[in-house]
Design an enzyme around this catalytic site. Sequence first.
Site, PDB file in Angstrom:
ATOM      1  N   LYS A  10       1.376 -69.559  54.574  1.00  0.00           N
ATOM      2  CA  LYS A  10       1.931 -70.152  53.358  1.00  0.00           C
ATOM      3  C   LYS A  10       3.448 -70.352  53.515  1.00  0.00           C
ATOM      4  CE  LYS A  10      -1.697 -67.986  50.541  1.00  0.00           C
ATOM      5  NZ  LYS A  10      -1.992 -67.168  49.336  1.00  0.00           N
ATOM      6  N   TYR A  50      -7.341 -74.585  45.329  1.00  0.00           N
ATOM      7  CA  TYR A  50      -7.362 -73.437  44.419  1.00  0.00           C
ATOM      8  C   TYR A  50      -8.166 -73.712  43.150  1.00  0.00           C
ATOM      9  CZ  TYR A  50      -4.014 -70.889  47.333  1.00  0.00           C
ATOM     10  OH  TYR A  50      -3.411 -70.204  48.357  1.00  0.00           O
ATOM     11  N   ASN A 113       1.833 -63.687  49.378  1.00  0.00           N
ATOM     12  CA  ASN A 113       1.035 -62.871  50.302  1.00  0.00           C
ATOM     13  C   ASN A 113       0.856 -63.514  51.677  1.00  0.00           C
ATOM     14  OD1 ASN A 113      -0.899 -64.736  49.680  1.00  0.00           O
ATOM     15  ND2 ASN A 113      -2.305 -63.317  48.688  1.00  0.00           N
ATOM     16  N   HIS A 116      -3.370 -67.564  53.928  1.00  0.00           N
ATOM     17  CA  HIS A 116      -4.707 -67.809  53.364  1.00  0.00           C
ATOM     18  C   HIS A 116      -5.728 -67.775  54.484  1.00  0.00           C
ATOM     19  CE1 HIS A 116      -8.074 -69.847  51.408  1.00  0.00           C
ATOM     20  NE2 HIS A 116      -8.177 -70.530  52.518  1.00  0.00           N
ATOM     21  N   GLU A 127     -12.802 -76.440  53.809  1.00  0.00           N
ATOM     22  CA  GLU A 127     -11.341 -76.396  53.928  1.00  0.00           C
ATOM     23  C   GLU A 127     -10.859 -77.144  55.172  1.00  0.00           C
ATOM     24  OE1 GLU A 127     -10.751 -72.212  51.450  1.00  0.00           O
ATOM     25  OE2 GLU A 127     -10.619 -72.168  53.641  1.00  0.00           O
TER      26      GLU A 127
HETATM   27  P1  DAT Z   1      -7.483 -64.666  48.655  1.00  0.00           P
HETATM   28  O1  DAT Z   1      -6.237 -65.473  48.979  1.00  0.00           O
HETATM   29  O2  DAT Z   1      -7.366 -63.246  49.141  1.00  0.00           O
HETATM   30  O3  DAT Z   1      -8.746 -65.346  49.104  1.00  0.00           O
HETATM   31  P2  DAT Z   1      -8.081 -65.557  45.937  1.00  0.00           P
HETATM   32  O4  DAT Z   1      -8.880 -66.670  46.522  1.00  0.00           O
HETATM   33  O5  DAT Z   1      -8.705 -64.738  44.872  1.00  0.00           O
HETATM   34  O6  DAT Z   1      -7.552 -64.537  47.060  1.00  0.00           O
HETATM   35  O7  DAT Z   1      -6.726 -66.121  45.319  1.00  0.00           O
HETATM   36  C1  DAT Z   1      -6.032 -67.159  45.965  1.00  0.00           C
HETATM   37  C2  DAT Z   1      -4.542 -66.914  45.843  1.00  0.00           C
HETATM   38  O8  DAT Z   1      -4.145 -66.920  44.461  1.00  0.00           O
HETATM   39  C3  DAT Z   1      -4.062 -65.557  46.349  1.00  0.00           C
HETATM   40  O9  DAT Z   1      -3.900 -65.538  47.746  1.00  0.00           O
HETATM   41  C4  DAT Z   1      -2.770 -65.375  45.615  1.00  0.00           C
HETATM   42  C5  DAT Z   1      -3.060 -66.015  44.269  1.00  0.00           C
HETATM   43  N1  DAT Z   1      -3.447 -64.987  43.290  1.00  0.00           N
HETATM   44  C6  DAT Z   1      -4.643 -64.350  43.208  1.00  0.00           C
HETATM   45  N2  DAT Z   1      -4.648 -63.448  42.208  1.00  0.00           N
HETATM   46  C7  DAT Z   1      -3.416 -63.522  41.642  1.00  0.00           C
HETATM   47  C8  DAT Z   1      -2.771 -62.856  40.555  1.00  0.00           C
HETATM   48  N3  DAT Z   1      -3.396 -61.922  39.838  1.00  0.00           N
HETATM   49  N4  DAT Z   1      -1.485 -63.189  40.270  1.00  0.00           N
HETATM   50  C9  DAT Z   1      -0.825 -64.134  40.979  1.00  0.00           C
HETATM   51  N5  DAT Z   1      -1.376 -64.812  42.012  1.00  0.00           N
HETATM   52  C10 DAT Z   1      -2.645 -64.515  42.344  1.00  0.00           C
HETATM   53 MG    MG Z   2      -9.625 -67.099  48.430  1.00  0.00          MG
END
Ligand code: DAT
Ligand code: MG
Length: 133
Positions: A10, A50, A113, A116, A127
């Site tokens: 990212k 997303y 974080n 991805h 994707e």
């Molecule tokens: P991952 O990236 O581990 O697959 P995800 O698909 O649930 O997790 O979410 C995608 C992204 O969205 C994640 O990398 C960071 C953001 N995100 C997830 N939960 C969040 C939260 N509670 N607050 C802010 N950003 C969040």
């Molecule tokens: Mg995810």
Amino acid sequence: MSEKAFVMIKPDGVERGLVGDILSRFEKKGLRLIKAELKRISKETAEEHYGHLKAKPFFGELVDYITSGPVFAMIVEGEAAVRNARSLIGPTNPAEAAPGTIRGDYGTGVERNVIHGSDSPENASQEIERFFN
Ligand code: DAT
Ligand code: MG
């Protein structure tokens, strides 16, 4: 069985100069790089990527952030690539990610974080199509 995973460093990871270290972790795990591109992604691509989080209060910020600078998008291939990539990456929230995982070592918050990784082989195919076509 050999499979492909989509992985994307990212904007925070690119900006902080972490591409080389992160790529090296995948290579050392036996996940071969088969395609990569440094690019900015469109708002439309980000919203689609997303889409599962559209109803969340942080959706707008998430899209703004992922489009705020270049990402390093890649396809890696190897044994159980999706599961192996996710385990190198660690859990979504860096505060819960163990040291030794990418998010555990470098993530500064759930909104920053670093990386991805696809969560299933089906999503990996989607994707790859989305980001490399
Ligand atoms: P991952 O990236 O581990 O697959 P995800 O698909 O649930 O997790 O979410 C995608 C992204 O969205 C994640 O990398 C960071 C953001 N995100 C997830 N939960 C969040 C939260 N509670 N607050 C802010 N950003 C969040
Ligand atoms: Mg995810």
